[in-house]
Write an enzyme that holds these catalytic residues in place. Structure first.
Site: not given
Ligand code: EPZ
Length: 414
Positions: A22-23, A115, A120, A303, A395
């Site tokens: 998915k990701n 989610c 986020r 995840d 999802r």
């Molecule tokens: C991606 O989410 C994945 N989703 C998530 O999978 C996964 O858990 C995550 O990466 C971490 O590996 C998709 O690929 C669609 P991040 P993303 O930006 O991109 C903070 C699932 O269950 N952050 O690496 O949203 C954020 O809040 C989903 O399949 C900021 O602070 O993750 C988090 O605490 C859930 N500012 C941390 O960084 C930003 O601008 C990591 O988030 C962006 C993120």
């Protein structure tokens, strides 16, 4: 009513085929918006987040043909019309910004969904775009991004690792003349898969240990690409097998994508054999408790944290689960306590005291991975577990009821 019932305890025994990631499929679909020719994508999982993305794409003028594979063509994308309802459904819609910005020099979209596992925020996405010269405004929950003249290549070091922001920056940089360098980037296999996909279409992206180097090209051409297997779906079924003392073969997967997870499952006592496209797991006794700490790849993936919690609540001994990525990824804890689990939350940790049995009852799924965790709990609980709001699971898990039935789980929708 979106509910399922599972009659436990059952062992998960059998062989299943893992779906495409998915990701990986999501960033690759959004990356395809940069290309004005046909792109054929193989191994796309048939899940809700993909369905929503393709619905969003068709609304903005992307041509989509879906048979066994997917063929998309983004030549006729209309200007800046984005239905809020769809944008707000998935986190991945944030990846619209870069391709639309490059095509139309301006983009306005509603803050994305995803989610409910913490704030986020999108500050890191915007940080990267600003470093390339984009002008950004946030107004009434809308993100408005403009390019005055053009984006400029640059060297950008992220203050914090982010999968999504790394991808936003890669998509924004590949058509900028000159050399853009990205440091402190996310190294998830899904990032590499998207880089490999873009290079197939003529991008010039060099992935090194400590930096990504992007040499801008004039345009990308069409092509064909196969998505990598879903390492989180794989890990979910392997954990279900450990806690239910089962025996499982996952085909169409890649053990190299989840080495850290396999090591933790071996520490819990599982016997694991791997080949180039399968993982075999056997578990004949109660698992040993294993501490885990979620961190960016190649460490334990956030995840799989909710799913691994089930292993520790039924394991021999005490353990601590530390969640370092999301502020609130503990939606499963309260539900598991209803089933008799001896766990408690301390800041970003779950303190687990292993017990022998948990008991079926009515529980509530609040996000994709906590829904997966409750399904695993239902497989091993004594009696019937009813999971409300199970729609979250669709999802990210293709044909999950079918795959669980193949594994001998007594599950039905009510
Ligand atoms: C991606 O989410 C994945 N989703 C998530 O999978 C996964 O858990 C995550 O990466 C971490 O590996 C998709 O690929 C669609 P991040 P993303 O930006 O991109 C903070 C699932 O269950 N952050 O690496 O949203 C954020 O809040 C989903 O399949 C900021 O602070 O993750 C988090 O605490 C859930 N500012 C941390 O960084 C930003 O601008 C990591 O988030 C962006 C993120």
């Amino acid at each position: 009513m979106n509910k399922i019932q599972i009659l436990g305890p059952s062992k998960t025994i059998g062989e299943i085929k893992i779906s495409g990631s998915k990701n990986s499929a999501l960033p690759i679909l959004f990356a395809s918006l940069l290309v004005n020719e046909d792109i054929k994508i193989k191994n796309i999982p048939n899940i809700k987040d993909i369905y929503i993305t393709l619905k969003l794409f068709s609304k903005i003028g992307v041509k989509i043909k879906k048979n066994k594979n997917l063929i998309i063509n983004s030549k006729n994308i209309k200007k800046n019309y984005f239905p809020n309802k769809l944008i707000k459904k998935i986190r991945a819609s944030i990846w619209l910004i870069s391709p639309i910005l490059i095509k139309f020099k301006k983009v306005k979209i509603h803050i994305p969904g995803g989610c409910k596992i913490g704030e986020r925020p999108i500050n890191l996405h915007l940080y990267g775009l600003e470093k390339l010269g984009a002008k950004i405004k946030l107004k009434d929950n809308y993100i408005i991004v403009k390019i005055k003249k053009k984006l400029i290549s640059n060297t950008i070091t992220f203050p914090q690792i982010s999968v999504g922001a790394t991808l936003t920056l890669i998509l924004a940089s590949i058509l900028i003349p000159g050399l853009t360098i990205i440091k402190n980037f996310a190294k998830e296999p899904e990032i590499i898969d998207t880089i490999n996909f873009l290079n197939t279409l003529g991008a010039k992206i060099l992935y090194k240990k400590d930096k990504i180097k992007i040499l801008g090209v004039k345009k990308l051409h069409g092509g064909t690409y196969k998505i990598i297997p879903d390492r989180i779906e794989t890990g979910t079924y392997l954990i279900a097998s450990v806690v239910s003392k089962g025996k499982i073969i996952c085909y169409n997967t890649d053990a190299n994508l989840l080495k850290n997870v396999l090591n933790k499952l071996k520490l819990s006592g599982a016997i694991i054999k791997t080949g180039n496209d399968f993982i075999k797991l056997k578990m004949s006794k109660r698992p040993k408790a294993v501490n885990i700490e979620t961190l960016p790849y190649p460490y334990f993936p956030t995840d799989l944290q909710p799913q691994f919690t089930i292993l520790n609540i039924l394991a021999k001994g005490k353990s601590i689960i530390t969640e370092n990525i999301f502020q609130n990824r503990f939606n499963h804890v309260k539900e598991l306590i209803k089933m008799g689990a001896k766990i408690k939350i301390q800041n970003n940790k779950i303190i687990c005291k292993g017990i022998n049995k948990i008991f079926g009852t009515e529980v509530n799924a609040k996000d994709l991975r906590s829904a997966a965790s409750l399904i695993i709990a239902g497989c091993v609980a004594q009696g019937i577990t009813t999971i409300k709001n199970i729609n979250h699971i669709y999802r990210g898990y293709e044909d999950i009821e079918k795959k669980l039935c193949i594994l001998g789980i007594k599950i039905n929708k009510i």
